[in-house]
Design a protein around this motif. Structure first.
Motif, PDB file in Angstrom:
ATOM      1  N   TYR A  90       3.930   2.498  -8.687  1.00 57.29           N
ATOM      2  CA  TYR A  90       3.384   1.794  -9.852  1.00 57.29           C
ATOM      3  C   TYR A  90       3.339   2.721 -11.058  1.00 57.29           C
ATOM      4  O   TYR A  90       3.715   2.336 -12.170  1.00 57.29           O
ATOM      5  N   TRP A  91       2.870   3.942 -10.850  1.00 53.23           N
ATOM      6  CA  TRP A  91       2.796   4.890 -11.963  1.00 53.23           C
ATOM      7  C   TRP A  91       4.180   5.216 -12.497  1.00 53.23           C
ATOM      8  O   TRP A  91       4.380   5.320 -13.705  1.00 53.23           O
ATOM      9  N   ARG A  92       5.123   5.385 -11.614  1.00 53.25           N
ATOM     10  CA  ARG A  92       6.413   5.970 -11.970  1.00 53.25           C
ATOM     11  C   ARG A  92       7.487   4.947 -12.309  1.00 53.25           C
ATOM     12  O   ARG A  92       8.584   5.299 -12.720  1.00 53.25           O
ATOM     13  N   GLY A  93       7.173   3.664 -12.075  1.00 56.88           N
ATOM     14  CA  GLY A  93       8.148   2.622 -12.391  1.00 56.88           C
ATOM     15  C   GLY A  93       9.322   2.596 -11.433  1.00 56.88           C
ATOM     16  O   GLY A  93      10.409   2.124 -11.791  1.00 56.88           O
ATOM     17  N   LEU A  94       9.129   3.077 -10.211  1.00 58.83           N
ATOM     18  CA  LEU A  94      10.220   3.137  -9.249  1.00 58.83           C
ATOM     19  C   LEU A  94      10.272   1.868  -8.399  1.00 58.83           C
ATOM     20  O   LEU A  94       9.278   1.164  -8.232  1.00 58.83           O
TER      21      LEU A  94
ATOM     22  N   LEU B 114       4.421  -6.406 -18.027  1.00 59.28           N
ATOM     23  CA  LEU B 114       4.953  -5.291 -18.798  1.00 59.28           C
ATOM     24  C   LEU B 114       5.573  -4.245 -17.871  1.00 59.28           C
ATOM     25  O   LEU B 114       6.647  -3.693 -18.166  1.00 59.28           O
ATOM     26  N   GLN B 115       4.913  -3.987 -16.735  1.00 60.82           N
ATOM     27  CA  GLN B 115       5.448  -3.021 -15.788  1.00 60.82           C
ATOM     28  C   GLN B 115       6.748  -3.513 -15.149  1.00 60.82           C
ATOM     29  O   GLN B 115       7.642  -2.703 -14.842  1.00 60.82           O
ATOM     30  N   LEU B 116       6.887  -4.805 -14.968  1.00 63.77           N
ATOM     31  CA  LEU B 116       8.145  -5.351 -14.465  1.00 63.77           C
ATOM     32  C   LEU B 116       9.277  -5.073 -15.449  1.00 63.77           C
ATOM     33  O   LEU B 116      10.371  -4.644 -15.058  1.00 63.77           O
ATOM     34  N   GLN B 117       9.021  -5.289 -16.734  1.00 59.56           N
ATOM     35  CA  GLN B 117      10.034  -4.999 -17.750  1.00 59.56           C
ATOM     36  C   GLN B 117      10.291  -3.499 -17.847  1.00 59.56           C
ATOM     37  O   GLN B 117      11.414  -3.078 -18.095  1.00 59.56           O
ATOM     38  N   ARG B 118       9.250  -2.707 -17.649  1.00 65.49           N
ATOM     39  CA  ARG B 118       9.416  -1.258 -17.652  1.00 65.49           C
ATOM     40  C   ARG B 118      10.390  -0.822 -16.549  1.00 65.49           C
ATOM     41  O   ARG B 118      11.260   0.032 -16.754  1.00 65.49           O
ATOM     42  N   ARG B 119      10.234  -1.392 -15.362  1.00 65.83           N
ATOM     43  CA  ARG B 119      11.134  -1.064 -14.254  1.00 65.83           C
ATOM     44  C   ARG B 119      12.570  -1.419 -14.600  1.00 65.83           C
ATOM     45  O   ARG B 119      13.504  -0.673 -14.289  1.00 65.83           O
ATOM     46  N   ARG B 120      12.736  -2.555 -15.210  1.00 62.85           N
ATOM     47  CA  ARG B 120      14.088  -2.990 -15.591  1.00 62.85           C
ATOM     48  C   ARG B 120      14.686  -2.057 -16.642  1.00 62.85           C
ATOM     49  O   ARG B 120      15.833  -1.627 -16.514  1.00 62.85           O
ATOM     50  N   CYS B 121      13.905  -1.726 -17.647  1.00 57.28           N
ATOM     51  CA  CYS B 121      14.394  -0.886 -18.745  1.00 57.28           C
ATOM     52  C   CYS B 121      14.663   0.545 -18.290  1.00 57.28           C
ATOM     53  O   CYS B 121      15.618   1.186 -18.719  1.00 57.28           O
ATOM     54  N   GLN B 122      13.836   1.041 -17.380  1.00 56.99           N
ATOM     55  CA  GLN B 122      13.903   2.440 -16.965  1.00 56.99           C
ATOM     56  C   GLN B 122      15.057   2.721 -16.009  1.00 56.99           C
ATOM     57  O   GLN B 122      15.543   3.861 -15.924  1.00 56.99           O
TER      58      GLN B 122
ATOM     59  N   LEU C 277       0.833  -1.205   0.000  1.00 56.00           N
ATOM     60  CA  LEU C 277       0.000   0.000   0.000  1.00 56.00           C
ATOM     61  C   LEU C 277       0.865   1.251   0.000  1.00 56.00           C
ATOM     62  O   LEU C 277       0.610   2.205  -0.738  1.00 56.00           O
ATOM     63  N   HIS C 278       1.886   1.241   0.834  1.00 58.68           N
ATOM     64  CA  HIS C 278       2.739   2.431   0.946  1.00 58.68           C
ATOM     65  C   HIS C 278       3.453   2.741  -0.358  1.00 58.68           C
ATOM     66  O   HIS C 278       3.433   3.878  -0.844  1.00 58.68           O
ATOM     67  N   ASP C 279       4.090   1.746  -0.950  1.00 56.51           N
ATOM     68  CA  ASP C 279       4.905   2.003  -2.142  1.00 56.51           C
ATOM     69  C   ASP C 279       4.069   2.220  -3.400  1.00 56.51           C
ATOM     70  O   ASP C 279       4.259   3.189  -4.129  1.00 56.51           O
ATOM     71  N   GLN C 280       3.149   1.297  -3.652  1.00 55.31           N
ATOM     72  CA  GLN C 280       2.428   1.323  -4.920  1.00 55.31           C
ATOM     73  C   GLN C 280       1.335   2.386  -4.968  1.00 55.31           C
ATOM     74  O   GLN C 280       1.052   2.941  -6.035  1.00 55.31           O
ATOM     75  N   PHE C 281       0.702   2.669  -3.835  1.00 55.99           N
ATOM     76  CA  PHE C 281      -0.435   3.595  -3.830  1.00 55.99           C
ATOM     77  C   PHE C 281      -0.084   4.948  -3.215  1.00 55.99           C
ATOM     78  O   PHE C 281      -0.333   5.987  -3.811  1.00 55.99           O
ATOM     79  N   GLN C 282       0.501   4.940  -2.010  1.00 54.78           N
ATOM     80  CA  GLN C 282       0.838   6.212  -1.390  1.00 54.78           C
ATOM     81  C   GLN C 282       1.950   6.917  -2.141  1.00 54.78           C
ATOM     82  O   GLN C 282       1.841   8.099  -2.487  1.00 54.78           O
ATOM     83  N   ASP C 283       3.047   6.210  -2.400  1.00 49.66           N
ATOM     84  CA  ASP C 283       4.175   6.832  -3.094  1.00 49.66           C
ATOM     85  C   ASP C 283       4.025   6.828  -4.609  1.00 49.66           C
ATOM     86  O   ASP C 283       4.789   7.491  -5.310  1.00 49.66           O
TER      87      ASP C 283
END
Length: 360
Positions: free
Chosen positions: A226-230, A293-301, A217-223
């Motif tokens: 998920y949107w930012r790929g961090l 796809l978001q997992l690969q996005r994190r890796r690529c970014q 909840l803290h990382d994906q929603f509060q921070d």
């Protein structure tokens, strides 16, 4: 020098798991560990293979660990005092994130986890009295919006940050997590916690399952990771250790979140943790296309900051059908359309803010 690359990330996670690569580049690993606030965890892990670590790296890690251990002892004393203070007014708080981990650390591992603050949750009705009690022992309010400050829902109080000049860290006092409205009832958290004695005081520590839920909840929603790929590597390491300490029903965890954006964000975090650290039972989850796809996005970014904005826009567009669920405050709208419009604009701007400390 920055160590932000996927290769350095894999090397660091291997070191954290006790298996340093044969060709490890310590300069890059240390740089990424510092940036992700996992350097003290690395120091503890490196004790297992100290003979394979260069002397200058061993000395540096030992220094970091010792200093963090001393800071954590001060934080533990500060936390104990705060718990006693709240108990005196009949409040039994719940510890979250680093604070929950800190009270469970073995004495010889107290320096392993870096904390930025002390996270404490109380019931909504206890927020005002808890703030007042902490002020009575010298805390000053650094940030607080006041009673009934939760956007669109006057039942809740926004988090209050309290601090004293001589303390090692601030206290982040909350009455509910930011994220889906289904988690607004703090009684769920109390129901998934056990009471422990902290030097004569009573405090609740959530189960590993509940701690994992609240880390997500803290990382994906509060921070908004998920949107930012961090990636918050410190929290993913926490998640993997919590999962190893107990049998986690991942399917049940997923069922707590609504289909669509909520579940995509959760699946992305679980996939990331499993890829980097390996967590029991998570590999069997049938994650959808967007989380993969978001997992690969994190890796690529990683290490390519110029990709953050366009990929964030792309992520927002892929979830446009779930727009009403985006709100980190649980979706309750302001009665005023003007207030609500201002809030939506503010939240969108927040998604594109600078990368916070500890995120990679």
């Amino acid at each position: 020098m920055t160590g932000r690359s996927y290769r350095s990330l894999l090397a660091l996670t291997s070191c954290l798991k006790g298996n340093p690569p044969a060709d490890v580049d310590w300069e890059h690993v240390i740089a990424l560990a510092n940036e992700s606030l996992t350097v003290s965890s690395l120091a503890l892990a490196a004790r297992k293979y100290a003979g394979d670590v260069p002397e200058d790296v061993r000395r540096y890690l030992s220094l970091i660990y010792d200093r963090n251990a001393e800071r954590n002892r001060r934080l533990l004393a500060q936390l104990t005092e705060a718990v006693h203070c709240l108990n005196r007014i009949g409040v039994e708080p719940v510890l979250m994130k680093g604070a929950a981990i800190l009270v469970g650390q073995k004495p010889d591992e107290i320096g392993a986890r870096m904390l930025t603050d002390i996270d404490i949750l109380v019931r909504p009705a206890d927020m005002a009295s808890s703030i007042g009690a902490l002020q009575d022992i010298g805390y000053e309010i650094r940030l607080a919006a006041g009673s009934g400050s939760w956007p669109g829902n006057p039942k809740f109080h926004l988090p209050a940050v309290l601090e004293r000049p001589t303390d090692a860290g601030s206290i982040d006092l909350q009455c509910r997590p930011k994220g889906p409205a289904s988690f607004s009832d703090i009684e769920w958290l109390y129901g998934h916690s056990r009471r422990i004695a902290l030097d004569g005081g009573d405090v609740c520590v959530p189960s590993p399952f509940a701690q994992i839920v609240f880390l997500i909840l803290h990382d994906q929603f509060q921070d908004g990771d998920y949107w930012r790929g961090l990636i918050d590597l410190r929290h993913l390491l926490d998640l993997s250790k919590l999962a190893a300490s107990d049998s986690v029903d991942w399917e049940h965890l997923m069922s707590l979140f609504a289909r669509g954006y909520e579940r995509h964000a959760v699946e992305t975090q679980i996939l990331t943790a499993d890829t980097l650290f390996g967590i029991g039972g998570a590999s069997g989850l049938s994650a959808g296309k967007l989380p993969r796809l978001q997992l690969q996005r994190r890796r690529c970014q990683l290490g390519r900051d110029y990709l953050v904005v366009p990929l964030t826009v792309f992520t927002l567009l892929t979830e446009i059908a779930h727009y009403p669920s985006w709100d980190r405050y649980g979706g309750a709208p302001y009665p005023s359309r003007r207030q609500e419009a201002k809030r939506k604009i503010r939240e969108l701007r927040r998604i594109f803010r600078s990368r916070p400390s500890g995120k990679i």
